[in-house]
Enzyme design. Structure first.
Site, short mmCIF file in Angstrom:
data_model
loop_
_atom_site.label_atom_id
_atom_site.label_comp_id
_atom_site.label_asym_id
_atom_site.label_seq_id
_atom_site.Cartn_x
_atom_site.Cartn_y
_atom_site.Cartn_z
N GLY A 1 -6.57 -54.43 0.70
CA GLY A 1 -7.77 -54.12 -0.06
C GLY A 1 -8.90 -55.07 0.27
O GLY A 1 -8.76 -56.28 0.11
N GLN B 1 -19.69 -56.42 -10.63
CA GLN B 1 -18.92 -55.33 -11.23
C GLN B 1 -19.75 -54.57 -12.26
O GLN B 1 -19.69 -53.34 -12.35
CB GLN B 1 -17.64 -55.90 -11.86
CG GLN B 1 -16.68 -56.47 -10.83
CD GLN B 1 -15.62 -57.37 -11.45
OE1 GLN B 1 -15.83 -57.97 -12.51
NE2 GLN B 1 -14.48 -57.48 -10.78
N THR C 1 -12.46 -53.63 -15.02
CA THR C 1 -12.09 -54.68 -14.08
C THR C 1 -10.65 -55.07 -14.33
O THR C 1 -9.98 -54.49 -15.19
CB THR C 1 -12.99 -55.92 -14.25
OG1 THR C 1 -12.61 -56.62 -15.45
CG2 THR C 1 -14.47 -55.53 -14.33
N CYS C 2 -10.18 -56.09 -13.62
CA CYS C 2 -8.79 -56.52 -13.84
C CYS C 2 -8.61 -57.12 -15.23
O CYS C 2 -7.49 -57.19 -15.74
CB CYS C 2 -8.36 -57.51 -12.77
SG CYS C 2 -9.35 -59.02 -12.70
#
Length: 409
Positions: free
Chosen positions: A193, A124, A57-58
């Site tokens: 996005g 996620q 993930t980020c």
């Protein structure tokens, strides 16, 4: 590696980097996209690894799985990343056994998120595990573990205020715009996005800025068009990126590209722009970040935003940890019982053999369905006794004696 002996808690590892020790530039070197993930899964059998998944993930890149040592997992992960294994290890945390199990529970609850209680991590995590499962890399242990983590996360969400209020990376971006931009609803907003983060960000723009002056661009144009229709916004094809950037006052980037999407040439000599980059690795070219007409904010800066909601969430952490402890005990008990599965399978086979033996046929053969039910009851009783006191040999014999003496009528 296929043995039950190997696949036990003590051989389960997590190796990862996150926002606590690594800034976004380092994390970007180890971000894993779907193509890289596929390549890793394809290569894994050659390294002797067959049960693992990767969460990228980020805020983090982590690999969870069974291995003889953590280097196996790290080397496999870094075989497809821009950064090398040496760099990864310098910033990595490595957890093994119960500590690794506790870590995935904490991650799934949002306790380890950069914004405490951020519930986006649940989706996620599901996606990461599903990707590995579709390729056959999720076994009984991992599936049970993740189901327990998701159950824990749901209980925490429903019984605490850990995820209460509205604080997430996607909301923090909108909160930043509200605090820094005068009359944001009058500005031209471009969102690149429309994946999970992009979609949430888009909805927050509409809900909290009370604007529909938003244009969506996505590599798959039909997804951008569908979301735009749903929310009453505009969409544009990727081919029009330069034109849409030129028109925009505020740009939010939530793409999953390995290379920058917004380049210096897109922004040079343009009007003042606020750019919020929610991507890891950064999707705004480094040279573009230093232009005088560009104000850039990244995920690390957004996550420093504090408010009363976060204070409230901190007070809920002990409740969340108590729920995790209960679910971890249940999972550990399940793991312990898994050790007895071979014996219980053997016992079931033995009881079925006794059932079909001529000596017992008069009492049993007339009602096979009832026999199956009774066999299962004996197995359940035996499993319960083992759970209380592990004397497998004695309990095996006792189960057979019980079956013989009772019969099935």
């Amino acid at each position: 590696m296929e043995t039950q002996y190997f696949k036990n808690i003590s051989n389960f590892y997590v190796a990862g980097i996150n926002y606590k020790k690594s800034d976004a530039s380092i994390r970007g070197q180890f971000a894993i996209n779907n193509d890289q993930y596929s390549n890793i899964l394809e290569k894994a059998p050659l390294t002797g690894l067959n049960e693992f998944f990767i969460l990228s993930t980020c805020n983090r890149t982590e690999i969870y799985g069974f291995a003889h040592n953590s280097d196996q997992l790290i080397d496999l992960l870094c075989s497809q990343t821009a950064g090398d294994a040496t760099t990864f290890k310098q910033a990595a945390y490595i957890k093994q056994g119960i500590e690794a199990i506790e870590h995935v529970f904490s991650v799934g609850a949002g306790l380890d998120s950069q914004i405490l209680g951020d519930y986006e991590i649940v989706g996620q995590l599901k996606t990461a595990v599903k990707f590995a499962k579709e390729q056959g890399f999720v076994g009984a242990f991992t599936e049970r573990l993740i189901n327990s983590v998701l159950q824990s996360s749901k209980l925490i969400k429903n019984n605490t205020e850990l995820s209460g209020g509205t604080v997430s990376v996607s909301f923090a971006a909108v909160q930043y715009i509200r605090s820094m931009v005068t009359k944001p609803a009058a500005k031209n907003i471009l969102l690149l996005g429309v994946g999970k983060i992009g979609r949430n960000t888009c909805k927050n723009l509409v809900d909290y800025l009370n604007t529909h002056n938003v244009t969506l661009i996505n590599r798959s144009p039909e997804k951008a068009a569908a979301l735009a229709d749903e929310l009453g916004l505009k969409s544009a094809p990727l081919e029009n990126l330069s034109e849409e950037i030129a028109k925009a006052d505020i740009i939010l980037v939530a793409t999953n590209s390995a290379e920058p999407t917004i380049l210096k040439e897109h922004l040079q000599d343009g009007n003042q722009k606020l750019i919020i980059d929610l991507s890891i690795p950064y999707n705004v070219e480094e040279a573009a970040q230093h232009l005088p007409n560009v104000q850039l904010v990244n995920v690390d800066e957004l996550s420093k935003l504090k408010d009363e909601t976060l204070k409230m969430r901190l007070a809920e952490v002990p409740k969340a940890k108590a729920i995790i402890s209960e679910l971890m005990v249940e999972f550990s008990e399940w793991c312990e019982m898994r050790k007895h599965v071979p014996m219980l399978k053997d016992l079931k086979l033995k009881l079925k053999q006794l059932y079909t033996h001529p000596e017992y046929a008069p009492a049993t053969i007339t009602c096979p369905k009832k026999a199956d039910t009774y066999i299962q009851r004996v197995l359940n009783d035996t499993a319960g006794k083992i759970k209380i006191q592990n004397q497998r040999g004695c309990q095996y014999i006792a189960a057979i004696n019980e079956f013989i003496s009772a019969g099935v009528n």
